[in-house]
Design a protein around this motif. Structure first.
Motif, PDB file in Angstrom:
ATOM      1  N   ILE A  71      -7.628   5.343   0.119  1.00  0.00           N
ATOM      2  CA  ILE A  71      -6.119   5.740   0.641  1.00  0.00           C
ATOM      3  C   ILE A  71      -6.381   6.841   1.456  1.00  0.00           C
ATOM      4  O   ILE A  71      -6.933   8.034   0.969  1.00  0.00           O
ATOM      5  N   GLU A  72      -5.794   6.807   2.755  1.00  0.00           N
ATOM      6  CA  GLU A  72      -5.928   7.721   3.700  1.00  0.00           C
ATOM      7  C   GLU A  72      -4.515   8.520   3.568  1.00  0.00           C
ATOM      8  O   GLU A  72      -3.702   7.884   3.415  1.00  0.00           O
ATOM      9  N   GLY A  73      -4.605   9.905   3.778  1.00  0.00           N
ATOM     10  CA  GLY A  73      -3.263  10.688   3.464  1.00  0.00           C
ATOM     11  C   GLY A  73      -2.653  10.903   2.098  1.00  0.00           C
ATOM     12  O   GLY A  73      -3.450  10.886   1.113  1.00  0.00           O
ATOM     13  N   ASP A  74      -1.419  11.277   2.077  1.00  0.00           N
ATOM     14  CA  ASP A  74      -0.749  11.589   0.613  1.00  0.00           C
ATOM     15  C   ASP A  74      -0.895  10.514  -0.095  1.00  0.00           C
ATOM     16  O   ASP A  74      -0.246   9.445   0.246  1.00  0.00           O
ATOM     17  N   PHE A  75      -1.517  10.547  -1.390  1.00  0.00           N
ATOM     18  CA  PHE A  75      -1.158   9.574  -2.410  1.00  0.00           C
ATOM     19  C   PHE A  75       0.163   9.162  -2.726  1.00  0.00           C
ATOM     20  O   PHE A  75       0.488   8.074  -3.100  1.00  0.00           O
ATOM     21  N   LYS A  76       0.922  10.268  -2.972  1.00  0.00           N
ATOM     22  CA  LYS A  76       2.301   9.884  -3.171  1.00  0.00           C
ATOM     23  C   LYS A  76       3.005   8.742  -2.177  1.00  0.00           C
ATOM     24  O   LYS A  76       3.817   8.120  -2.662  1.00  0.00           O
ATOM     25  N   LEU A 235       7.792  -0.943   5.841  1.00  0.00           N
ATOM     26  CA  LEU A 235       8.996  -0.684   6.155  1.00  0.00           C
ATOM     27  C   LEU A 235       9.261   0.936   6.091  1.00  0.00           C
ATOM     28  O   LEU A 235      10.170   1.374   6.739  1.00  0.00           O
ATOM     29  N   PHE A 236       8.679   1.292   5.177  1.00  0.00           N
ATOM     30  CA  PHE A 236       8.865   2.817   4.656  1.00  0.00           C
ATOM     31  C   PHE A 236       8.168   3.531   5.841  1.00  0.00           C
ATOM     32  O   PHE A 236       8.574   5.153   5.890  1.00  0.00           O
ATOM     33  N   GLY A 237       7.277   3.080   6.521  1.00  0.00           N
ATOM     34  CA  GLY A 237       6.286   3.907   7.259  1.00  0.00           C
ATOM     35  C   GLY A 237       5.225   4.656   6.308  1.00  0.00           C
ATOM     36  O   GLY A 237       4.678   5.730   7.036  1.00  0.00           O
ATOM     37  N   ASN A 238       5.056   4.288   5.319  1.00  0.00           N
ATOM     38  CA  ASN A 238       4.014   4.957   4.238  1.00  0.00           C
ATOM     39  C   ASN A 238       2.603   4.251   4.647  1.00  0.00           C
ATOM     40  O   ASN A 238       2.660   3.226   5.225  1.00  0.00           O
ATOM     41  N   PRO A 239       1.639   5.060   4.319  1.00  0.00           N
ATOM     42  CA  PRO A 239       0.266   4.409   4.509  1.00  0.00           C
ATOM     43  C   PRO A 239      -0.047   3.154   3.541  1.00  0.00           C
ATOM     44  O   PRO A 239       0.270   3.171   2.296  1.00  0.00           O
ATOM     45  N   GLY A 240      -0.521   2.316   4.083  1.00  0.00           N
ATOM     46  CA  GLY A 240      -0.768   0.874   3.421  1.00  0.00           C
ATOM     47  C   GLY A 240      -2.174   0.554   2.845  1.00  0.00           C
ATOM     48  O   GLY A 240      -2.377  -0.142   1.944  1.00  0.00           O
ATOM     49  N   ALA A 241      -3.092   1.054   3.681  1.00  0.00           N
ATOM     50  CA  ALA A 241      -4.779   0.760   3.218  1.00  0.00           C
ATOM     51  C   ALA A 241      -4.795  -0.684   3.146  1.00  0.00           C
ATOM     52  O   ALA A 241      -5.597  -0.980   2.092  1.00  0.00           O
ATOM     53  N   ALA A 242      -4.080  -1.390   3.834  1.00  0.00           N
ATOM     54  CA  ALA A 242      -4.169  -2.846   3.878  1.00  0.00           C
ATOM     55  C   ALA A 242      -5.574  -3.457   4.356  1.00  0.00           C
ATOM     56  O   ALA A 242      -6.093  -2.746   5.301  1.00  0.00           O
ATOM     57  N   GLY A 243      -6.047  -4.611   3.880  1.00  0.00           N
ATOM     58  CA  GLY A 243      -7.242  -5.098   4.526  1.00  0.00           C
ATOM     59  C   GLY A 243      -6.870  -5.877   5.632  1.00  0.00           C
ATOM     60  O   GLY A 243      -5.914  -5.988   6.446  1.00  0.00           O
ATOM     61  N   SER A 245      -7.261  -9.151   5.840  1.00  0.00           N
ATOM     62  CA  SER A 245      -7.197 -10.701   5.352  1.00  0.00           C
ATOM     63  C   SER A 245      -5.794 -11.476   5.713  1.00  0.00           C
ATOM     64  O   SER A 245      -4.967 -10.451   6.022  1.00  0.00           O
ATOM     65  N   TRP A 246      -5.816 -12.662   5.721  1.00  0.00           N
ATOM     66  CA  TRP A 246      -4.332 -13.392   6.296  1.00  0.00           C
ATOM     67  C   TRP A 246      -3.218 -12.767   5.119  1.00  0.00           C
ATOM     68  O   TRP A 246      -2.248 -12.516   5.777  1.00  0.00           O
ATOM     69  N   ALA A 247      -3.511 -12.616   3.949  1.00  0.00           N
ATOM     70  CA  ALA A 247      -2.574 -12.158   3.012  1.00  0.00           C
ATOM     71  C   ALA A 247      -1.962 -10.686   3.476  1.00  0.00           C
ATOM     72  O   ALA A 247      -0.770 -10.456   3.308  1.00  0.00           O
ATOM     73  N   ALA A 248      -3.166  -9.806   3.782  1.00  0.00           N
ATOM     74  CA  ALA A 248      -2.733  -8.369   4.119  1.00  0.00           C
ATOM     75  C   ALA A 248      -1.884  -8.259   5.444  1.00  0.00           C
ATOM     76  O   ALA A 248      -0.845  -7.414   5.579  1.00  0.00           O
ATOM     77  N   THR A 249      -2.197  -9.054   6.208  1.00  0.00           N
ATOM     78  CA  THR A 249      -1.693  -8.941   7.704  1.00  0.00           C
ATOM     79  C   THR A 249      -0.496  -9.687   8.015  1.00  0.00           C
ATOM     80  O   THR A 249       0.506  -9.457   8.791  1.00  0.00           O
ATOM     81  N   HIS A 250       0.021 -10.573   6.783  1.00  0.00           N
ATOM     82  CA  HIS A 250       1.254 -11.192   6.798  1.00  0.00           C
ATOM     83  C   HIS A 250       1.978 -10.925   5.341  1.00  0.00           C
ATOM     84  O   HIS A 250       2.776 -11.757   4.830  1.00  0.00           O
ATOM     85  N   ALA A 251       1.911  -9.767   5.008  1.00  0.00           N
ATOM     86  CA  ALA A 251       2.593  -9.234   3.837  1.00  0.00           C
ATOM     87  C   ALA A 251       3.886  -9.676   3.665  1.00  0.00           C
ATOM     88  O   ALA A 251       4.654  -9.897   2.778  1.00  0.00           O
ATOM     89  N   GLU A 252       4.900  -9.159   4.907  1.00  0.00           N
ATOM     90  CA  GLU A 252       6.151  -9.348   5.266  1.00  0.00           C
ATOM     91  C   GLU A 252       6.722 -10.789   4.940  1.00  0.00           C
ATOM     92  O   GLU A 252       7.675 -11.214   4.022  1.00  0.00           O
ATOM     93  N   LEU A 253       6.061 -11.659   5.636  1.00  0.00           N
ATOM     94  CA  LEU A 253       6.108 -13.131   5.139  1.00  0.00           C
ATOM     95  C   LEU A 253       6.110 -13.611   3.516  1.00  0.00           C
ATOM     96  O   LEU A 253       6.819 -14.361   3.067  1.00  0.00           O
ATOM     97  N   LEU A 254       5.014 -13.099   3.189  1.00  0.00           N
ATOM     98  CA  LEU A 254       4.472 -13.412   1.778  1.00  0.00           C
ATOM     99  C   LEU A 254       5.647 -12.750   0.908  1.00  0.00           C
ATOM    100  O   LEU A 254       6.053 -13.361  -0.110  1.00  0.00           O
ATOM    101  N   ALA A 255       6.153 -11.531   1.296  1.00  0.00           N
ATOM    102  CA  ALA A 255       7.097 -10.923   0.280  1.00  0.00           C
ATOM    103  C   ALA A 255       8.318 -11.650   0.391  1.00  0.00           C
ATOM    104  O   ALA A 255       9.378 -11.407  -0.460  1.00  0.00           O
ATOM    105  N   VAL A 256       8.655 -12.500   1.376  1.00  0.00           N
ATOM    106  CA  VAL A 256       9.901 -13.277   1.379  1.00  0.00           C
ATOM    107  C   VAL A 256       9.500 -14.580   0.523  1.00  0.00           C
ATOM    108  O   VAL A 256      10.233 -15.210  -0.288  1.00  0.00           O
ATOM    109  N   ALA A 257       8.504 -15.204   0.917  1.00  0.00           N
ATOM    110  CA  ALA A 257       7.939 -16.516   0.640  1.00  0.00           C
ATOM    111  C   ALA A 257       7.739 -16.594  -0.674  1.00  0.00           C
ATOM    112  O   ALA A 257       8.208 -17.579  -1.503  1.00  0.00           O
ATOM    113  N   TRP A 258       6.831 -15.801  -1.169  1.00  0.00           N
ATOM    114  CA  TRP A 258       6.486 -15.646  -3.119  1.00  0.00           C
ATOM    115  C   TRP A 258       7.907 -15.639  -3.803  1.00  0.00           C
ATOM    116  O   TRP A 258       8.197 -16.605  -4.613  1.00  0.00           O
TER     117      TRP A 258
END
Length: 279
Positions: A71-76, A235-243, A245-258
């Motif tokens: 994770i880059e940046g502040d861990f909090k 949405l908060f503008g915080n670091p994500g350290a996301a990969g 993958s399809w799941a990582a790049t479509h997180a908002e869609l999955l956050a609703v779909a799941w």
């Protein structure tokens, strides 16, 4: 003429009956919600513990255990959105215990003998739980702000993040209600609640999938809680350290779909289970 008049009368009666049923169900659900809220005053310790536990987890991971691999940046900035997500899974045992205790004491049977909507008990329980979740989120956000966490996007994005968190909670809630009725007894709730912990920790809430073995990271990225945590960080503008993958790049869609998919499965299962208990 008379036939037409009869059809019109029937249509009006049907529409009126439908409206009356909805009003009846809403009134009964609100009555059951007030019943659940009244328990807060009679059991303040349980409410306080439910609010304090996630705060202790946040402070422990922030100051005692540490972390932030990959994770880059502040861990909090990474940790707080993740802990907000994990909080949506914690506390389900209170809901599950309430359901099983009502079943064991025969309270549900007494409600069934009354002229009330059959689903009002479950709806009232869910509304009370969601209200408590709003309070819990407010406490966690305040504590996060106190230890230095900040969001960097507008208020609309902030509300969107809170909405996704509560949507996840709503889905987890109906899973909990269904499992509580399957368990049937309060002593079985603890065994079922243990299942929540692997799902919560097998996510990117407190660690980046990039720091994990590739096979484990792939599983973590598809976790519903990971989708919500990643979307909320964005949405908060915080670091994500996301990969990548399809799941990582479509997180908002999955956050609703799941959550929608989980509610679509467990809400009817819970209602069916509740109705079957009366047979």
């Amino acid at each position: 003429m008379s036939a037409t008049h009869g059809m019109t009368t029937t249509s009006v009666s049907t529409a009126h009956g439908t409206g009356s049923k909805l009003s009846w169900a809403a009134a009964d659900s609100w009555t059951m919600t007030r019943r659940e809220l009244a328990h807060w005053a009679r059991q303040p310790v349980q409410v306080v513990v439910g609010l304090v536990f996630p705060v202790m987890m946040l402070l422990m991971f922030s100051y005692l255990i540490g972390g932030g691999q990959g994770i880059e940046g502040d861990f909090k900035s990474y940790l707080v959105p993740g802990m907000l997500t994990m909080t949506m899974a914690f506390g389900l045992e209170a809901t599950m215990l309430s359901v099983t205790q009502d079943l064991g004491k025969g309270v549900i049977d007494r409600f069934r003998s009354m002229p009330m909507n059959s689903g009002a008990v479950l709806v009232g329980r869910s509304v009370a739980d969601m209200l408590q979740s709003v309070v819990g989120l407010a406490v966690m956000i305040a504590v996060g702000y106190a230890i230095g966490w900040r969001w960097h996007e507008g208020f609309a994005s902030f509300l969107g993040a809170v909405g996704l968190l509560l949507l996840l909670r709503f889905a987890m809630l109906w899973i909990g209600i269904h499992l509580a009725m399957v368990a049937g007894k309060p002593e079985m709730v603890q065994a079922v609640q243990i299942l929540v912990w692997p799902v919560a920790f097998l996510s990117n809430a407190i660690a980046s999938p990039a720091s994990m073995p590739s096979w484990l990271g792939a599983i973590v990225e598809w976790n519903p809680m990971s989708a919500t945590a990643t979307a909320v960080r964005g949405l908060f503008g915080n670091p994500g350290a996301a990969g990548d993958s399809w799941a990582a790049t479509h997180a908002e869609l999955l956050a609703v779909a799941w959550p929608v998919a989980l509610v679509a499965v467990f809400f009817p299962l819970a209602v069916k289970r509740f109705r079957d208990l009366s047979r």
